[in-house]
Enzyme design. Structure first.
Site, PDB file in Angstrom:
ATOM      1  CG  ASN A   9       9.790  41.448 -39.210  1.00  0.00           C
ATOM      2  OD1 ASN A   9       8.739  41.453 -38.573  1.00  0.00           O
ATOM      3  ND2 ASN A   9       9.947  40.743 -40.311  1.00  0.00           N
ATOM      4  CD  GLU A  35       7.252  44.673 -37.134  1.00  0.00           C
ATOM      5  OE1 GLU A  35       6.321  43.877 -37.379  1.00  0.00           O
ATOM      6  OE2 GLU A  35       7.862  45.303 -38.020  1.00  0.00           O
ATOM      7  CG  ASP A 148       8.620  51.154 -40.227  1.00  0.00           C
ATOM      8  OD1 ASP A 148       8.296  51.842 -41.213  1.00  0.00           O
ATOM      9  OD2 ASP A 148       8.323  49.952 -40.121  1.00  0.00           O
ATOM     10  CG  ASN A 150       4.785  51.164 -41.975  1.00  0.00           C
ATOM     11  OD1 ASN A 150       5.213  50.434 -42.871  1.00  0.00           O
ATOM     12  ND2 ASN A 150       4.637  50.749 -40.733  1.00  0.00           N
ATOM     13  CG  HIS A 245      12.382  47.612 -41.950  1.00  0.00           C
ATOM     14  ND1 HIS A 245      11.856  48.857 -42.224  1.00  0.00           N
ATOM     15  CD2 HIS A 245      11.300  46.799 -41.786  1.00  0.00           C
ATOM     16  CE1 HIS A 245      10.554  48.803 -42.237  1.00  0.00           C
ATOM     17  NE2 HIS A 245      10.174  47.558 -41.976  1.00  0.00           N
TER      18      HIS A 245
END
Length: 256
Positions: A9, A35, A148, A150, A245
């Site tokens: 992130n 990310e 990730d 999602n 995360h």
């Protein structure tokens, strides 16, 4: 072989929170990051180029958005960051490093949580990436797809599954896509091969989700069947918080 996957992130934010200090002690062979939210020219500080690793970055065209990275202790034979379609290419959502024994992928699946347009973009990504994975597997390569995703696959993979049955990340067609990836394409959820416990890798910043462990398991290592007998261990690191995360780590009895 130790592989770590982590959605940071924002890789610069994670660095300020001690991610690379922690990473230096992990003896990882490959580190997959999603990310990054940075351009490569913003990552010239030595902290982003750990000693002993080859650093690979795939940036989004839009600054401060998406992006993936990979750190490899063994230099890969080849690297792929573009597949010829968007949003994968323009948002830097994919890196594949090919080694002698295995190929490792760092991938960031779009989120559909912000509305219908975002969900349509995610669904299109699912449609496009599936045949690519099938093609790679058919070529005979052993694969570790760190992402990730999602998506939570099963009820055990998120704490409040009943309340999220109509929400992106746990929609029936998303879960069915993972069913297809596992049951038809023949890929394997590596963690679930050795552990059937409820563990999570992402927590909302709202309320006390992290403190109360009200989370979602969004970060998986998905592998080809040939690697299943070589799985040795898997765990989530929560002693420090670098992101919304947590890093997910797996050990395999294979050398790159």
């Amino acid at each position: 072989m130790r592989i770590i996957t982590a959605n940071t992130n924002g890789i610069r934010s994670a660095a300020r929170k001690g991610f690379f200090t922690w990473l230096a002690e992990q003896n990882a062979d490959v580190v997959c990051i999603q990310e990054t939210k940075a351009q490569t020219e913003q990552l010239t500080d030595p902290v982003f180029h750990p000693e002993g690793y080859v650093a690979i970055f795939s940036d989004a065209v839009k600054k401060g958005y998406s992006g993936t990275a990979m750190y490899c202790r063994t230099p890969p034979k080849s690297v792929t960051t573009r597949l010829g379609w968007d949003p994968l290419d323009s948002e830097g959502r994919y890196i594949r490093a090919d080694f002698d024994a295995v190929s490792v992928i760092s991938m960031y699946m779009p989120s559909g949580s912000s509305g219908e347009a975002a969900q349509a973009k995610k669904d299109s990504f699912l449609d496009n990436i599936y045949p690519h994975f099938v093609e790679l597997k058919a070529a005979g390569r052993e694969l570790v797809i760190c992402a990730d995703w999602n998506i939570c696959h099963r009820e055990i993979d998120l704490k409040n599954w009943r309340a999220n049955r109509k929400n992106s990340g746990f929609l029936p067609h998303e879960r069915a896509w993972l069913d297809k990836l596992y049951n038809e394409a023949g890929f394997v959820d590596a963690f679930r091969e050795i552990n059937q416990e409820a563990i999570y890798t992402w927590w909302s910043n709202r309320g006390q989700a992290y403190a109360n462990n009200v989370g979602w398991r969004l970060d998986y290592q998905v592998i080809t069947p040939g690697l299943v007998p070589l799985i040795r261990d898997a765990w989530v690191y929560r002693d420090e918080k670098f992101s919304d995360h947590a890093p997910f780590i797996m050990d395999y009895d294979v050398s790159l």
